[in-house]
Write an enzyme that holds these catalytic residues in place. Structure first.
Site, PDB file in Angstrom:
ATOM      1  N   GLN A   1      -8.039 -40.984  15.576  1.00 46.49           N
ATOM      2  CA  GLN A   1      -8.716 -40.130  14.602  1.00 46.49           C
ATOM      3  C   GLN A   1      -9.347 -40.914  13.450  1.00 46.49           C
ATOM      4  OE1 GLN A   1      -5.046 -37.414  14.765  1.00 46.49           O
ATOM      5  NE2 GLN A   1      -6.638 -36.013  14.106  1.00 46.49           N
ATOM      6  N   HIS A  57      -0.178 -41.320  20.351  1.00 45.71           N
ATOM      7  CA  HIS A  57      -0.646 -40.130  19.621  1.00 45.71           C
ATOM      8  C   HIS A  57      -1.840 -39.551  20.386  1.00 45.71           C
ATOM      9  CE1 HIS A  57      -0.784 -38.025  15.499  1.00 45.71           C
ATOM     10  NE2 HIS A  57      -1.658 -37.393  16.271  1.00 45.71           N
ATOM     11  N   ASN A  80       3.837 -38.585  20.018  1.00 45.02           N
ATOM     12  CA  ASN A  80       3.483 -37.523  19.084  1.00 45.02           C
ATOM     13  C   ASN A  80       3.217 -36.222  19.848  1.00 45.02           C
ATOM     14  OD1 ASN A  80       2.426 -36.572  16.359  1.00 45.02           O
ATOM     15  ND2 ASN A  80       0.708 -36.087  17.686  1.00 45.02           N
ATOM     16  N   GLU A  81       3.857 -35.172  19.409  1.00 45.43           N
ATOM     17  CA  GLU A  81       3.637 -33.824  19.942  1.00 45.43           C
ATOM     18  C   GLU A  81       3.532 -33.793  21.461  1.00 45.43           C
ATOM     19  OE1 GLU A  81       0.465 -31.877  17.773  1.00 45.43           O
ATOM     20  OE2 GLU A  81       1.725 -31.725  15.983  1.00 45.43           O
TER      21      GLU A  81
HETATM   22  C1  BGC Z   1      -1.681 -33.704  15.392  1.00 44.36           C
HETATM   23  C2  BGC Z   1      -2.804 -34.300  14.590  1.00 44.36           C
HETATM   24  C3  BGC Z   1      -3.798 -33.223  14.192  1.00 44.36           C
HETATM   25  C4  BGC Z   1      -3.080 -32.210  13.310  1.00 44.36           C
HETATM   26  C5  BGC Z   1      -3.945 -31.064  12.810  1.00 44.36           C
HETATM   27  C6  BGC Z   1      -1.269 -32.334  14.961  1.00 44.36           C
HETATM   28  O1  BGC Z   1      -1.411 -31.511  16.064  1.00 44.36           O
HETATM   29  O2  BGC Z   1      -0.619 -34.596  15.539  1.00 44.36           O
HETATM   30  O3  BGC Z   1      -3.377 -35.325  15.331  1.00 44.36           O
HETATM   31  O4  BGC Z   1      -4.914 -33.729  13.568  1.00 44.36           O
HETATM   32  O5  BGC Z   1      -1.976 -31.676  13.987  1.00 44.36           O
HETATM   33  O6  BGC Z   1      -4.425 -30.299  13.852  1.00 44.36           O
END
Ligand code: BGC
Length: 389
Positions: free
Chosen positions: A14, A108, A151-152
């Site tokens: 990002q 990520h 991440n997530e």
């Molecule tokens: C993610 C980020 C994203 C943020 C806002 C999360 O889902 O880890 O990469 O930019 O939320 O949407």
């Protein structure tokens, strides 16, 4: 008692720019792309990372969460870039030099192109491929105290469901009806990948190890939907929270709260209060999320690894964050062990297909790459200096 972490977060794809070996770059640049905007040079943070770190430190924050990019470190299967590893080591050293505790994320969302082209997480040897990368990444993690593996993962599993939906007949029409649920089979593989990575990290480093979960702070729309709420929580987040039992910390990431009805999550109704991403304005989501994470993991310490709001109005960002921190502090007073708060995001960055949603404490001119702190950065720095939430 270790110092409470007060910081902000970013991810490599990002912010860095020209992440050309990643599957996201490919998605953005294949014609026609379903993504409206490209990351391009992004914020050129690959070269200018010190600038955002310095601004965070000057404001009074003591931590910075950022990621290392698998696609750069392993551009071809089994071929590792010493230069890319050295680059990320310099980022770690810079953070430490500026007085910021680095919180390092290993994955990520973006994958190397070869990993995605080859079946991604659905391939039988996906976990081995990921751990081969993690193993190599440990060579630069000396002294790092906090590592997030993936991440997530629940959103990674969701992206898999979306990809499958789009490849079917009338995929776009089906998607317009609402998001599919995260793919449970992929979710289970991700849990395995996280746990295998955790074993390597514990053996080779002294870091506290965890992963970061997207939390929707689901609530039943009516008492009769409690059963659907339980099932929804399971596929969307509890599978991943249970996979974190025994970890050193759980990364909690929340932005909004969503109601669950007879058919599952109810899309956020349109409202002038909704944020740029169309999400309901719910600063109380943070309290709901950390309590849920604490309960489902069976008492794993919580690190808030993301929380924030997409808005053009910085006063609204301050209001949202102030209220979110109040809910966090109430959860702490009720016994939830919270180790830190990392705001999303340090900078206005590429929001996975769009530049419109601005989550940052720092604005960036994408022509000159000049960074300009917003009042919310000084505000959060002052909160941080004052101590706990
Ligand atoms: C993610 C980020 C994203 C943020 C806002 C999360 O889902 O880890 O990469 O930019 O939320 O949407």
């Amino acid at each position: 008692m270790s110092t409470f972490l007060w910081g902000a977060a970013t991810s490599p794809h990002q912010t860095e720019g020209n992440n050309v070996n990643s599957d996201w770059w490919e998605l953005e640049n294949t014609e026609p792309s379903f993504l409206p905007e490209r990351s391009g040079d992004a914020l050129d943070s690959y070269h200018r990372y010190r600038e955002e770190m310095a601004l965070l430190a000057e404001a009074g924050l003591n931590a910075y969460r950022f990621g290392i990019e698998w696609a750069r470190i392993e551009p071809e299967p089994g071929r590792f870039s010493t230069a890319a590893l050295a680059h990320y080591r310099r980022m770690i050293d810079t953070a430490v030099e500026l007085g910021l505790t680095p919180v390092v994320t290993l994955h990520h969302f973006s994958n190397p192109r070869w990993f995605a082209a080859d079946g991604a997480w659905g391939r039988a040897d996906a976990v081995d491929r990921f751990t081969r990368y993690v193993d190599r990444a440990t060579s630069i993690l000396d002294g790092v105290e906090w590592v997030c593996t993936i991440n997530e993962p629940n959103m990674v599993a969701l992206m898999d469901s979306v990809r499958r939906l789009l490849s079917g007949p009338d995929g776009f029409a089906a998607l317009a009806q609402g998001l599919p649920a995260p793919d449970e089979k992929i979710g289970t593989i991700l849990v395995e990948a996280h746990q295998a990575a955790g074993r390597i990290l514990r053996e080779r480093t002294d870091a506290a190890v965890g992963w970061t979960i997207a939390q929707q702070a689901f609530q039943a729309a009516a008492p009769e939907h409690e059963g659907v709420l339980r099932q929804t929580n399971w596929v969307w987040e509890d599978l991943y929270l249970e996979g974190a039992r025994g970890d050193d910390f759980i990364g909690s990431q929340s932005y909004t709260s969503q109601l669950v009805g007879a058919d599952g999550p109810i899309p956020h109704p349109p409202s002038p209060d909704n944020t740029i991403t169309g999400w309901a304005y719910r600063p109380d989501a943070l309290g709901i999320a950390v309590r849920h994470a604490w309960e489902v993991t069976g008492g794993v310490p919580v690190l808030v690894t993301e929380n924030g709001i997409a808005t053009d109005d910085d006063e609204r960002r301050i209001a949202y964050t102030g209220e979110a921190l109040r809910h966090l502090s109430e959860a702490m007073a009720d016994g939830v062990d919270v180790r830190g708060y990392l705001h999303w995001s340090a900078v206005d960055n590429y929001e996975w297909g769009h530049w419109g949603p601005t989550f940052g404490l720092i604005a960036v001119d994408r022509g000159t790459f000049v960074r300009t702190p917003k009042p919310s950065l000084a505000w959060l720095g002052a909160v941080a200096r004052s101590g706990r939430p």
